[in-house]
Design a protein around this motif. Structure first.
Motif, PDB file in Angstrom:
ATOM      1  N   PRO A   1      26.336  49.376-109.358  1.00 41.34           N
ATOM      2  CA  PRO A   1      26.676  48.976-110.730  1.00 41.34           C
ATOM      3  C   PRO A   1      28.062  48.355-110.900  1.00 41.34           C
ATOM      4  O   PRO A   1      28.396  47.916-111.997  1.00 41.34           O
TER       5      PRO A   1
ATOM      6  N   MET B   1      18.821  46.088-120.269  1.00 42.62           N
ATOM      7  CA  MET B   1      18.692  44.859-121.079  1.00 42.62           C
ATOM      8  C   MET B   1      18.225  45.196-122.501  1.00 42.62           C
ATOM      9  O   MET B   1      17.392  44.494-123.068  1.00 42.62           O
TER      10      MET B   1
ATOM     11  N   VAL C   1      26.367  52.359-122.812  1.00 46.49           N
ATOM     12  CA  VAL C   1      27.354  52.331-121.723  1.00 46.49           C
ATOM     13  C   VAL C   1      27.533  50.883-121.264  1.00 46.49           C
ATOM     14  O   VAL C   1      26.627  50.284-120.709  1.00 46.49           O
TER      15      VAL C   1
ATOM     16  N   ALA D   1      25.069  46.268-120.294  1.00 49.95           N
ATOM     17  CA  ALA D   1      25.130  47.555-120.990  1.00 49.95           C
ATOM     18  C   ALA D   1      23.776  48.236-120.909  1.00 49.95           C
ATOM     19  O   ALA D   1      22.728  47.581-120.865  1.00 49.95           O
ATOM     20  N   LEU D   2      23.855  49.545-120.915  1.00 51.03           N
ATOM     21  CA  LEU D   2      22.657  50.367-120.779  1.00 51.03           C
ATOM     22  C   LEU D   2      22.571  51.285-121.990  1.00 51.03           C
ATOM     23  O   LEU D   2      23.597  51.733-122.496  1.00 51.03           O
TER      24      LEU D   2
ATOM     25  N   ARG E   1      29.462  48.105-118.920  1.00 49.33           N
ATOM     26  CA  ARG E   1      30.166  47.953-117.649  1.00 49.33           C
ATOM     27  C   ARG E   1      30.360  49.304-116.955  1.00 49.33           C
ATOM     28  O   ARG E   1      31.444  49.652-116.476  1.00 49.33           O
ATOM     29  N   GLY E   2      29.278  50.066-116.930  1.00 44.06           N
ATOM     30  CA  GLY E   2      29.336  51.411-116.364  1.00 44.06           C
ATOM     31  C   GLY E   2      29.876  51.417-114.940  1.00 44.06           C
ATOM     32  O   GLY E   2      29.557  50.527-114.157  1.00 44.06           O
TER      33      GLY E   2
ATOM     34  N   ARG F   1      32.725  50.687-113.935  1.00 39.76           N
ATOM     35  CA  ARG F   1      33.849  49.758-113.719  1.00 39.76           C
ATOM     36  C   ARG F   1      35.096  50.277-114.429  1.00 39.76           C
ATOM     37  O   ARG F   1      35.002  51.126-115.316  1.00 39.76           O
TER      38      ARG F   1
ATOM     39  N   ALA G   1      21.912  50.981-112.127  1.00 41.42           N
ATOM     40  CA  ALA G   1      22.802  51.172-113.280  1.00 41.42           C
ATOM     41  C   ALA G   1      22.580  52.534-113.943  1.00 41.42           C
ATOM     42  O   ALA G   1      23.538  53.185-114.360  1.00 41.42           O
TER      43      ALA G   1
ATOM     44  N   SER H   1      27.097  42.719-122.564  1.00 35.35           N
ATOM     45  CA  SER H   1      26.315  42.901-121.354  1.00 35.35           C
ATOM     46  C   SER H   1      27.271  42.885-120.140  1.00 35.35           C
ATOM     47  O   SER H   1      28.270  42.165-120.198  1.00 35.35           O
TER      48      SER H   1
ATOM     49  N   ILE I   1      14.886  47.550-108.830  1.00 34.67           N
ATOM     50  CA  ILE I   1      14.807  48.030-110.216  1.00 34.67           C
ATOM     51  C   ILE I   1      15.274  46.903-111.127  1.00 34.67           C
ATOM     52  O   ILE I   1      16.469  46.551-111.150  1.00 34.67           O
ATOM     53  N   PHE I   2      14.328  46.309-111.823  1.00 38.15           N
ATOM     54  CA  PHE I   2      14.578  45.185-112.725  1.00 38.15           C
ATOM     55  C   PHE I   2      15.451  44.103-112.078  1.00 38.15           C
ATOM     56  O   PHE I   2      16.261  43.476-112.751  1.00 38.15           O
ATOM     57  N   GLY I   3      15.279  43.924-110.799  1.00 35.23           N
ATOM     58  CA  GLY I   3      16.147  42.959-110.121  1.00 35.23           C
ATOM     59  C   GLY I   3      15.387  41.771-109.558  1.00 35.23           C
ATOM     60  O   GLY I   3      15.974  40.951-108.862  1.00 35.23           O
TER      61      GLY I   3
ATOM     62  N   GLY J   1      22.903  43.023-108.197  1.00 34.54           N
ATOM     63  CA  GLY J   1      23.490  44.155-108.911  1.00 34.54           C
ATOM     64  C   GLY J   1      22.558  45.368-108.854  1.00 34.54           C
ATOM     65  O   GLY J   1      21.339  45.217-108.864  1.00 34.54           O
TER      66      GLY J   1
HETATM   67  N1  SAH Z   1      18.924  45.799-110.509  1.00 37.97           N
HETATM   68  C1  SAH Z   1      19.859  46.269-111.511  1.00 37.97           C
HETATM   69  C2  SAH Z   1      19.389  45.955-112.916  1.00 37.97           C
HETATM   70  C3  SAH Z   1      19.257  44.483-113.211  1.00 37.97           C
HETATM   71  S1  SAH Z   1      18.767  44.167-114.868  1.00 37.97           S
HETATM   72  C4  SAH Z   1      20.082  47.767-111.322  1.00 37.97           C
HETATM   73  O1  SAH Z   1      19.371  48.404-110.544  1.00 37.97           O
HETATM   74  O2  SAH Z   1      21.012  48.289-111.953  1.00 37.97           O
HETATM   75  C5  SAH Z   1      20.325  43.918-115.664  1.00 37.97           C
HETATM   76  C6  SAH Z   1      20.632  45.048-116.595  1.00 37.97           C
HETATM   77  O3  SAH Z   1      21.086  46.189-115.859  1.00 37.97           O
HETATM   78  C7  SAH Z   1      21.759  44.765-117.559  1.00 37.97           C
HETATM   79  O4  SAH Z   1      21.318  44.006-118.662  1.00 37.97           O
HETATM   80  C8  SAH Z   1      22.154  46.164-117.954  1.00 37.97           C
HETATM   81  O5  SAH Z   1      21.232  46.710-118.889  1.00 37.97           O
HETATM   82  C9  SAH Z   1      21.988  46.917-116.645  1.00 37.97           C
HETATM   83  N2  SAH Z   1      23.260  47.052-115.922  1.00 37.97           N
HETATM   84  C10 SAH Z   1      23.555  46.552-114.717  1.00 37.97           C
HETATM   85  N3  SAH Z   1      24.791  46.914-114.334  1.00 37.97           N
HETATM   86  C11 SAH Z   1      25.295  47.672-115.332  1.00 37.97           C
HETATM   87  C12 SAH Z   1      26.530  48.348-115.542  1.00 37.97           C
HETATM   88  N4  SAH Z   1      27.512  48.325-114.650  1.00 37.97           N
HETATM   89  N5  SAH Z   1      26.681  49.048-116.706  1.00 37.97           N
HETATM   90  C13 SAH Z   1      25.707  49.087-117.618  1.00 37.97           C
HETATM   91  N6  SAH Z   1      24.519  48.470-117.481  1.00 37.97           N
HETATM   92  C14 SAH Z   1      24.320  47.769-116.345  1.00 37.97           C
END
Ligand code: SAH
Length: 273
Positions: free
Chosen positions: A31, A189, A215, A246-247, A217-218, A220, A138, A244, A112-114, A107
């Protein structure tokens, strides 16, 4: 770092001659906190010759890429801006077919949503090898960084990782399956459609007072946490303008965040740290 176009042409022109077979490595960068990289990810980054990265990879992690490596940012490099997923897939395939060990830095966790699954399939369908290196997603990174456990014997027996963004925008979810008060919901997202999310969750039976943590920029250095409730979520987002990435963490477990201050409040009030 080598300039993008010259470097890319050179790599592609090598066309596999005299080189070992290429491969793609889908590497989770976590993250953001550089110390949350896996040892395997760190080793691969440090030895990289070509790295294809997306916009979620933090600057501290990008700084670990060797200066000699060709680094292609498919998230925001001018000329590559708005690169479609199919073009990214093609780039990975072409680089690996040219004999490169391609580090595809993503990221969080690649699966996972990547879109890691789509990239892996494209590489495999081209007859090439795709390795997967997991990363801290994240949800678990933000949970650790805020002290909000995602499950808890007294508060949540399960957790769901959900995309807050449907294929055409507005999320189309099985709302009925999300109403259990003892299930933590983590929305990736989720900012854009947070109003629709909270409305539907309440309409399908989630308590309007359910606590929510936003949350940003979790993990960071500039992480920001905003606490609110389900029925105040849209209003809070309008006022606080979280950015963004953000979670959204929804559920009773959110009350454990800074428990002392929260229990002193008669009702859950907004807190920004
Ligand atoms: N593959 C990534 C997710 C990609 S989808 C994972 O496993 O974390 C992108 C979304 O992830 C962002 O819109 C946000 O909702 C979340 N995200 C990614 N990094 C983040 C962070 N540092 N802090 C908060 N949300 C984060």
């Amino acid at each position: 770092m080598t300039t993008l176009h010259a470097g890319l042409e050179k790599l592609l022109a090598s066309n596999g001659h005299g080189k070992q077979a290429g491969a793609v490595w889908l590497v989770g960068a976590g993250p953001g906190d550089v110390d949350l990289l896996t040892v395997k990810a760190l080793r691969l980054i440090e030895q990289a010759e070509v790295v294809v990265c997306d916009r979620l990879v933090s600057p501290e992690i990008l700084a670990l890429i060797p200066a000699s490596a060709l680094s292609i940012d498919v998230g925001k490099t001018p000329g590559f801006h708005g690169m479609k997923q199919s073009q990214i897939n093609q780039l990975l395939v072409e680089l690996a077919a040219a004999g490169q060990q391609v580090i595809r830095l993503k990221g969080g966790d690649p699966f996972i949503f990547g879109r890691g699954g789509e990239e892996m399939t494209a590489v495999q369908e081209a007859g090439l090898v795709c390795h997967i290196v997991p990363g801290i997603t994240a949800a678990t990174g933000c949970a650790a960084a805020t002290g909000i456990p995602l499950t808890h014997r007294d508060l949540a027996q399960s957790v769901r990782f959900i995309t807050g963004h449907g294929k055409d925008g507005k999320p189309q979810l099985d709302w009925e399956s999300l109403k259990d008060a003892r299930q933590t919901l983590v929305f990736y997202m989720g900012l854009t459609w947070c109003g629709a999310l909270s409305e539907q969750l309440i309409a399908f039976g989630r308590d309007a007072e359910t606590p929510v943590a936003i949350v940003e920029r979790g993990t960071r250095a500039d992480q920001r946490v905003t606490l609110t409730t389900l029925h105040q979520l849209a209003e809070t987002v309008l006022r606080e303008k979280p950015q963004s990435p953000a979670l959204l963490i929804v559920g009773e477990v959110v009350r454990l965040y800074r428990k002392k201050e929260l229990t002193e409040c008669a009702s859950l009030r907004l807190q920004t740290v």
